[in-house]
Scaffold this motif. Structure first.
Motif, PDB file in Angstrom:
ATOM      1  N   GLY A   1      -3.130   0.232  -7.302  1.00  0.00           N
ATOM      2  CA  GLY A   1      -1.840   0.215  -7.972  1.00  0.00           C
ATOM      3  C   GLY A   1      -0.675   0.150  -7.009  1.00  0.00           C
ATOM      4  N   ARG A   2       0.501  -0.196  -7.565  1.00  0.00           N
ATOM      5  CA  ARG A   2       1.718  -0.337  -6.768  1.00  0.00           C
ATOM      6  C   ARG A   2       2.069   0.968  -6.059  1.00  0.00           C
ATOM      7  NH1 ARG A   2       5.888  -0.932 -10.436  1.00  0.00           N
ATOM      8  NH2 ARG A   2       6.976   0.888  -9.704  1.00  0.00           N
ATOM      9  N   LEU A   3       1.942   2.101  -6.738  1.00  0.00           N
ATOM     10  CA  LEU A   3       2.281   3.386  -6.119  1.00  0.00           C
ATOM     11  C   LEU A   3       1.332   3.721  -4.979  1.00  0.00           C
ATOM     12  CD1 LEU A   3       3.272   5.516  -9.227  1.00  0.00           C
ATOM     13  CD2 LEU A   3       4.759   4.442  -7.531  1.00  0.00           C
ATOM     14  N   SER A   4       0.073   3.384  -5.133  1.00  0.00           N
ATOM     15  CA  SER A   4      -0.889   3.626  -4.049  1.00  0.00           C
ATOM     16  C   SER A   4      -0.550   2.790  -2.830  1.00  0.00           C
ATOM     17  CB  SER A   4      -2.314   3.316  -4.510  1.00  0.00           C
ATOM     18  OG  SER A   4      -2.703   4.216  -5.515  1.00  0.00           O
ATOM     19  N   ARG A   5      -0.135   1.547  -3.049  1.00  0.00           N
ATOM     20  CA  ARG A   5       0.261   0.688  -1.934  1.00  0.00           C
ATOM     21  C   ARG A   5       1.503   1.251  -1.255  1.00  0.00           C
ATOM     22  NH1 ARG A   5      -1.005  -3.277  -5.682  1.00  0.00           N
ATOM     23  NH2 ARG A   5       1.176  -3.700  -6.138  1.00  0.00           N
ATOM     24  N   MET A   6       2.477   1.681  -2.062  1.00  0.00           N
ATOM     25  CA  MET A   6       3.708   2.256  -1.500  1.00  0.00           C
ATOM     26  C   MET A   6       3.393   3.509  -0.690  1.00  0.00           C
ATOM     27  SD  MET A   6       6.321   1.619  -4.714  1.00  0.00           S
ATOM     28  CE  MET A   6       7.369   2.949  -4.197  1.00  0.00           C
ATOM     29  N   ASP A   7       2.514   4.336  -1.204  1.00  0.00           N
ATOM     30  CA  ASP A   7       2.120   5.559  -0.501  1.00  0.00           C
ATOM     31  C   ASP A   7       1.435   5.220   0.822  1.00  0.00           C
ATOM     32  OD1 ASP A   7       1.799   8.439  -0.322  1.00  0.00           O
ATOM     33  OD2 ASP A   7      -0.340   8.062  -0.680  1.00  0.00           O
TER      34      ASP A   7
ATOM     35  N   GLN B   1       4.040   4.015   3.262  1.00  0.00           N
ATOM     36  CA  GLN B   1       4.866   5.127   3.739  1.00  0.00           C
ATOM     37  C   GLN B   1       4.096   5.949   4.776  1.00  0.00           C
ATOM     38  OE1 GLN B   1       5.940   8.113   0.845  1.00  0.00           O
ATOM     39  NE2 GLN B   1       7.781   8.645   1.986  1.00  0.00           N
TER      40      GLN B   1
END
Length: 120
Positions: A51-57, A60
């Motif tokens: 997911g997008r949030l996992s990629r962002m995490d 980061q």
């Protein structure tokens, strides 16, 4: 009374002690680099399974690891410079004004290159 606890009356750090501390810290930085090498690598994620949030995490975390690595490089540079000053007989003297660096300042961080006045 234990002399190590009597903060007001401590013996100044010797050049040998400073060198040992600097080398030990450099070795610790090398170990940290080796332990964290994977976290600085390029983040490669399957677009369809993450997911997008996992990629962002993940991105980061990678950025934080890279920033930490840059701080270690800067500290290692300061350590190498301090070791060079030790070899040249210049350790303990401000590289900016030539005045003696306070013992407490050197005890806190033997890699400092400037006195408090010049560093401020």
């Amino acid at each position: 009374m234990d002399a190590r606890r009597d903060v007001g009356h401590h013996a100044p750090m010797t050049e040998k002690e400073a060198k040992e501390r600097l080398i030990a810290r450099r070795e610790a930085l090398d170990a940290e680099d080796a332990a964290n090498a994977d976290s600085r690598d390029t983040v490669e994620l399957q677009q369809d399974s993450v997911g997008r949030l996992s990629r962002m995490d993940a991105l980061q975390q990678q950025a934080m690891a890279q920033a930490t690595a840059r701080r270690r490089v800067a500290e290692r540079t300061r350590i190498e410079a301090a070791l060079a000053r030790l070899e040249e007989g210049e350790w303990g003297w401000s590289t900016a004004c030539g005045k003696e660096i306070a013992e407490k300042r050197l005890a806190h961080d033997p890699s400092v290159a400037k006195c408090v006045e010049c560093a401020g």
